[in-house]
Design a protein around this motif. Structure first.
Motif, PDB file in Angstrom:
ATOM      1  N   GLN A 120       0.830  -1.209   0.000  1.00 17.72           N
ATOM      2  CA  GLN A 120       0.000   0.000   0.000  1.00 17.72           C
ATOM      3  C   GLN A 120       0.868   1.266   0.000  1.00 17.72           C
ATOM      4  O   GLN A 120       0.572   2.231  -0.714  1.00 17.72           O
ATOM      5  CB  GLN A 120      -0.938  -0.003   1.211  1.00 17.72           C
ATOM      6  CG  GLN A 120      -1.670  -1.300   1.491  1.00 17.72           C
ATOM      7  CD  GLN A 120      -2.264  -1.976   0.269  1.00 17.72           C
ATOM      8  OE1 GLN A 120      -2.762  -1.328  -0.652  1.00 17.72           O
ATOM      9  NE2 GLN A 120      -2.213  -3.299   0.252  1.00 17.72           N
ATOM     10  N   ILE A 121       1.929   1.262   0.795  1.00 26.70           N
ATOM     11  CA  ILE A 121       2.814   2.435   0.849  1.00 26.70           C
ATOM     12  C   ILE A 121       3.443   2.701  -0.513  1.00 26.70           C
ATOM     13  O   ILE A 121       3.442   3.846  -1.008  1.00 26.70           O
ATOM     14  CB  ILE A 121       3.917   2.229   1.912  1.00 26.70           C
ATOM     15  CG1 ILE A 121       3.309   2.205   3.317  1.00 26.70           C
ATOM     16  CG2 ILE A 121       4.971   3.337   1.814  1.00 26.70           C
ATOM     17  CD1 ILE A 121       4.297   1.804   4.398  1.00 26.70           C
ATOM     18  N   THR A 122       3.970   1.665  -1.150  1.00 27.66           N
ATOM     19  CA  THR A 122       4.640   1.864  -2.438  1.00 27.66           C
ATOM     20  C   THR A 122       3.645   2.182  -3.539  1.00 27.66           C
ATOM     21  O   THR A 122       3.986   2.880  -4.500  1.00 27.66           O
ATOM     22  CB  THR A 122       5.504   0.639  -2.805  1.00 27.66           C
ATOM     23  OG1 THR A 122       4.697  -0.563  -2.770  1.00 27.66           O
ATOM     24  CG2 THR A 122       6.657   0.485  -1.817  1.00 27.66           C
ATOM     25  N   ASN A 123       2.415   1.693  -3.424  1.00 28.45           N
ATOM     26  CA  ASN A 123       1.385   2.103  -4.379  1.00 28.45           C
ATOM     27  C   ASN A 123       1.159   3.610  -4.305  1.00 28.45           C
ATOM     28  O   ASN A 123       1.104   4.300  -5.335  1.00 28.45           O
ATOM     29  CB  ASN A 123       0.073   1.372  -4.100  1.00 28.45           C
ATOM     30  CG  ASN A 123      -0.008   0.012  -4.778  1.00 28.45           C
ATOM     31  OD1 ASN A 123       0.881  -0.368  -5.525  1.00 28.45           O
ATOM     32  ND2 ASN A 123      -1.063  -0.725  -4.489  1.00 28.45           N
ATOM     33  N   VAL A 168      -5.908   0.185   8.595  1.00 24.01           N
ATOM     34  CA  VAL A 168      -4.487   0.330   8.253  1.00 24.01           C
ATOM     35  C   VAL A 168      -4.321   1.082   6.939  1.00 24.01           C
ATOM     36  O   VAL A 168      -3.511   2.014   6.827  1.00 24.01           O
ATOM     37  CB  VAL A 168      -3.794  -1.045   8.183  1.00 24.01           C
ATOM     38  CG1 VAL A 168      -2.369  -0.904   7.642  1.00 24.01           C
ATOM     39  CG2 VAL A 168      -3.766  -1.697   9.562  1.00 24.01           C
ATOM     40  N   VAL A 169      -5.093   0.696   5.928  1.00 21.51           N
ATOM     41  CA  VAL A 169      -5.010   1.391   4.638  1.00 21.51           C
ATOM     42  C   VAL A 169      -5.376   2.867   4.797  1.00 21.51           C
ATOM     43  O   VAL A 169      -4.687   3.751   4.242  1.00 21.51           O
ATOM     44  CB  VAL A 169      -5.935   0.715   3.599  1.00 21.51           C
ATOM     45  CG1 VAL A 169      -6.099   1.599   2.369  1.00 21.51           C
ATOM     46  CG2 VAL A 169      -5.374  -0.630   3.197  1.00 21.51           C
ATOM     47  N   GLU A 170      -6.415   3.140   5.535  1.00 20.64           N
ATOM     48  CA  GLU A 170      -6.840   4.537   5.708  1.00 20.64           C
ATOM     49  C   GLU A 170      -5.809   5.351   6.490  1.00 20.64           C
ATOM     50  O   GLU A 170      -5.599   6.535   6.206  1.00 20.64           O
ATOM     51  CB  GLU A 170      -8.210   4.572   6.375  1.00 20.64           C
ATOM     52  CG  GLU A 170      -9.306   4.036   5.455  1.00 20.64           C
ATOM     53  CD  GLU A 170     -10.685   4.017   6.083  1.00 20.64           C
ATOM     54  OE1 GLU A 170     -10.787   4.312   7.303  1.00 20.64           O
ATOM     55  OE2 GLU A 170     -11.662   3.710   5.364  1.00 20.64           O
ATOM     56  N   LEU A 171      -5.138   4.720   7.455  1.00 15.75           N
ATOM     57  CA  LEU A 171      -4.072   5.411   8.180  1.00 15.75           C
ATOM     58  C   LEU A 171      -2.898   5.720   7.255  1.00 15.75           C
ATOM     59  O   LEU A 171      -2.351   6.835   7.279  1.00 15.75           O
ATOM     60  CB  LEU A 171      -3.599   4.561   9.362  1.00 15.75           C
ATOM     61  CG  LEU A 171      -2.407   5.124  10.144  1.00 15.75           C
ATOM     62  CD1 LEU A 171      -2.741   6.463  10.778  1.00 15.75           C
ATOM     63  CD2 LEU A 171      -1.939   4.120  11.203  1.00 15.75           C
ATOM     64  N   ILE A 172      -2.508   4.749   6.435  1.00 14.65           N
ATOM     65  CA  ILE A 172      -1.416   4.976   5.488  1.00 14.65           C
ATOM     66  C   ILE A 172      -1.742   6.144   4.564  1.00 14.65           C
ATOM     67  O   ILE A 172      -0.913   7.047   4.359  1.00 14.65           O
ATOM     68  CB  ILE A 172      -1.132   3.696   4.674  1.00 14.65           C
ATOM     69  CG1 ILE A 172      -0.486   2.629   5.573  1.00 14.65           C
ATOM     70  CG2 ILE A 172      -0.230   3.990   3.476  1.00 14.65           C
ATOM     71  CD1 ILE A 172      -0.400   1.261   4.930  1.00 14.65           C
ATOM     72  N   GLY A 200      -0.802  11.990   3.149  1.00 11.84           N
ATOM     73  CA  GLY A 200      -1.420  13.188   2.591  1.00 11.84           C
ATOM     74  C   GLY A 200      -2.477  12.932   1.548  1.00 11.84           C
ATOM     75  O   GLY A 200      -2.769  13.820   0.728  1.00 11.84           O
ATOM     76  N   GLN A 201      -3.101  11.755   1.579  1.00 17.16           N
ATOM     77  CA  GLN A 201      -4.136  11.400   0.611  1.00 17.16           C
ATOM     78  C   GLN A 201      -5.488  11.273   1.318  1.00 17.16           C
ATOM     79  O   GLN A 201      -5.561  11.063   2.531  1.00 17.16           O
ATOM     80  CB  GLN A 201      -3.786  10.065  -0.055  1.00 17.16           C
ATOM     81  CG  GLN A 201      -2.455  10.054  -0.776  1.00 17.16           C
ATOM     82  CD  GLN A 201      -2.449  10.974  -1.981  1.00 17.16           C
ATOM     83  OE1 GLN A 201      -3.386  10.982  -2.770  1.00 17.16           O
ATOM     84  NE2 GLN A 201      -1.389  11.766  -2.114  1.00 17.16           N
ATOM     85  N   PRO A 202      -6.592  11.370   0.562  1.00 17.92           N
ATOM     86  CA  PRO A 202      -7.909  11.120   1.165  1.00 17.92           C
ATOM     87  C   PRO A 202      -7.968   9.704   1.728  1.00 17.92           C
ATOM     88  O   PRO A 202      -7.477   8.759   1.112  1.00 17.92           O
ATOM     89  CB  PRO A 202      -8.874  11.298  -0.009  1.00 17.92           C
ATOM     90  CG  PRO A 202      -8.142  12.148  -0.993  1.00 17.92           C
ATOM     91  CD  PRO A 202      -6.699  11.773  -0.861  1.00 17.92           C
ATOM     92  N   MET A 237       4.226   3.377  12.037  1.00 18.33           N
ATOM     93  CA  MET A 237       3.859   3.462  10.634  1.00 18.33           C
ATOM     94  C   MET A 237       4.506   4.676   9.965  1.00 18.33           C
ATOM     95  O   MET A 237       4.955   4.603   8.807  1.00 18.33           O
ATOM     96  CB  MET A 237       2.339   3.520  10.491  1.00 18.33           C
ATOM     97  CG  MET A 237       1.849   3.427   9.057  1.00 18.33           C
ATOM     98  SD  MET A 237       2.369   1.900   8.242  1.00 18.33           S
ATOM     99  CE  MET A 237       1.389   0.724   9.164  1.00 18.33           C
ATOM    100  N   LYS A 238       4.564   5.803  10.670  1.00 18.72           N
ATOM    101  CA  LYS A 238       5.242   6.981  10.117  1.00 18.72           C
ATOM    102  C   LYS A 238       6.695   6.661   9.788  1.00 18.72           C
ATOM    103  O   LYS A 238       7.194   7.026   8.716  1.00 18.72           O
ATOM    104  CB  LYS A 238       5.173   8.141  11.116  1.00 18.72           C
ATOM    105  CG  LYS A 238       3.817   8.809  11.234  1.00 18.72           C
ATOM    106  CD  LYS A 238       3.871   9.927  12.272  1.00 18.72           C
ATOM    107  CE  LYS A 238       2.516  10.606  12.436  1.00 18.72           C
ATOM    108  NZ  LYS A 238       2.557  11.652  13.505  1.00 18.72           N
TER     109      LYS A 238
END
Length: 332
Positions: free
Chosen positions: A192-195, A250-254, A259-261, A302-303
């Motif tokens: 998810q992060i690399t996406n 987790v996805v929403e936190l990432i 800086g994304q919705p 996560m940060k």
């Protein structure tokens, strides 16, 4: 235990352990790794040459394993085929590495009388219902649901048998889901992060209700070192940091941290037999051996993980396109 042989030390959790050992102890380390797609030699760059040796080899190679075990004071066995999706696609490598590889190591440590620690997973216990207040403990019955988790369960049972039948000086740890640096982009969090870094919308299996008990790889490493030094031979210890989160959160936190919705992701076809919830009770490890996690705040961990992937695109980029092509072929 001044010299450790670490199998799978170029993989995600193994490489984090090697970095941790060399940074916090005076031990020397030899890594044995076959450098399959999940192993990355670059994960071990920058380690002190006078305390670190790398050997490319297979844990099922009796001659290679025997020579390395003979020269070690202790063996920490991380090497494993470990991705559920891959085990559903082709189970054989999981049988070969997780069972035959563990057998080969156990025979070597039995022959040479060496200390052995076996890294396993909470997935051997199957899963829990979302509304079940229980957590996995050291006495939870095994109930694996995939070729990956079943071969890990089998390897655990081999260790227990070699302790009882042959007196091998072994301990086992079963850990919850890890996150942190050096994790392959096929795994949930780094994918998810690399996406997001690549401008691709993250992907969420099904409704995203599946719960995992997350622990930072640094905390897993410190727990393993604690067990290696203080653990009771023949015992199993569960490693967890009380980090239960469902995949949607987790996805929403990432997305939020990047800086994304929070809703800028796509739902994709769920994995067959996808376990619903894992939860670890690490009371025994904490009370008997005095261990505690350093990352008590999932968001801060996560940060730090997001920052690492942003700074190390050269490390993960070579595997990214192939990984996404594999998932695309499965509608995921």
């Amino acid at each position: 235990m001044s010299h450790l042989l670490v199998t799978g030390g170029a993989g995600f959790i193994g490489s984090n352990f090697v970095h941790h050992v060399l940074a916090t102890t005076d031990h020397t380390v030899t890594v044995l790794d076959a450098l399959t797609y999940a192993g990355n030699r670059a994960s071990l760059d920058g380690l002190p040459a006078d305390r670190f040796t790398f050997v490319k080899g297979d844990i099922t190679d009796v001659a290679v394993v025997d020579a390395l075990v003979k020269d070690a004071d202790a063996v920490v066995h991380y090497a494993a085929e470990s991705h559920n999706d891959n085990s559903l696609d082709n189970p054989f490598p999981f049988v070969h590495t997780n069972l035959i590889g563990t057998y080969t190591l156990l025979e070597a440590v039995r022959k040479h009388g060496k200390r052995y620690h076996h890294i396993s997973t909470d997935e051997v216990y199957g899963d829990l219902e979302l509304d079940d207040p229980a957590k996995f403990t050291e006495t939870t019955p095994y109930n694996p649901s995939s070729p990956y988790s079943s071969t890990k369960a089998g390897s655990d049972l081999l260790v227990r048998a070699w302790v009882r039948s042959f007196g091998v000086q072994a301990t086992i740890s079963n850990c919850s889901n890890n996150y942190g640096p050096y994790q392959h982009v096929e795994k949930f969090i780094p994918r998810q992060i690399t996406n997001v870094i690549r401008g691709i919308r993250p992907k969420l299996y099904g409704a995203g209700e599946n719960v995992r008990d997350w622990i930072h790889a640094d905390d897993h490493s410190s727990a393993v070192l604690t067990i290696l030094e203080k653990g009771t031979i023949g015992e199993t210890y569960l490693i967890g940091a009380d980090g239960e989160k469902n995949n949607k959160d987790v996805v929403e936190l990432i997305l939020t941290l990047m800086g994304q919705p929070a809703d800028a992701y796509d739902h994709v076809t769920d994995r067959p037999g996808h376990d619903m919830r894992y939860a670890i009770d690490s009371t025994r490890l904490r009370t008997e051996l005095g261990w505690a996690p350093s990352f008590q705040d999932f968001e801060s961990g996560m940060k730090a993980t997001i920052d690492w992937y942003r700074a190390h695109e050269a490390w993960w980029a070579p595997a990214k396109d192939k990984t996404e092509a594999f998932y695309a072929s499965k509608g995921q």
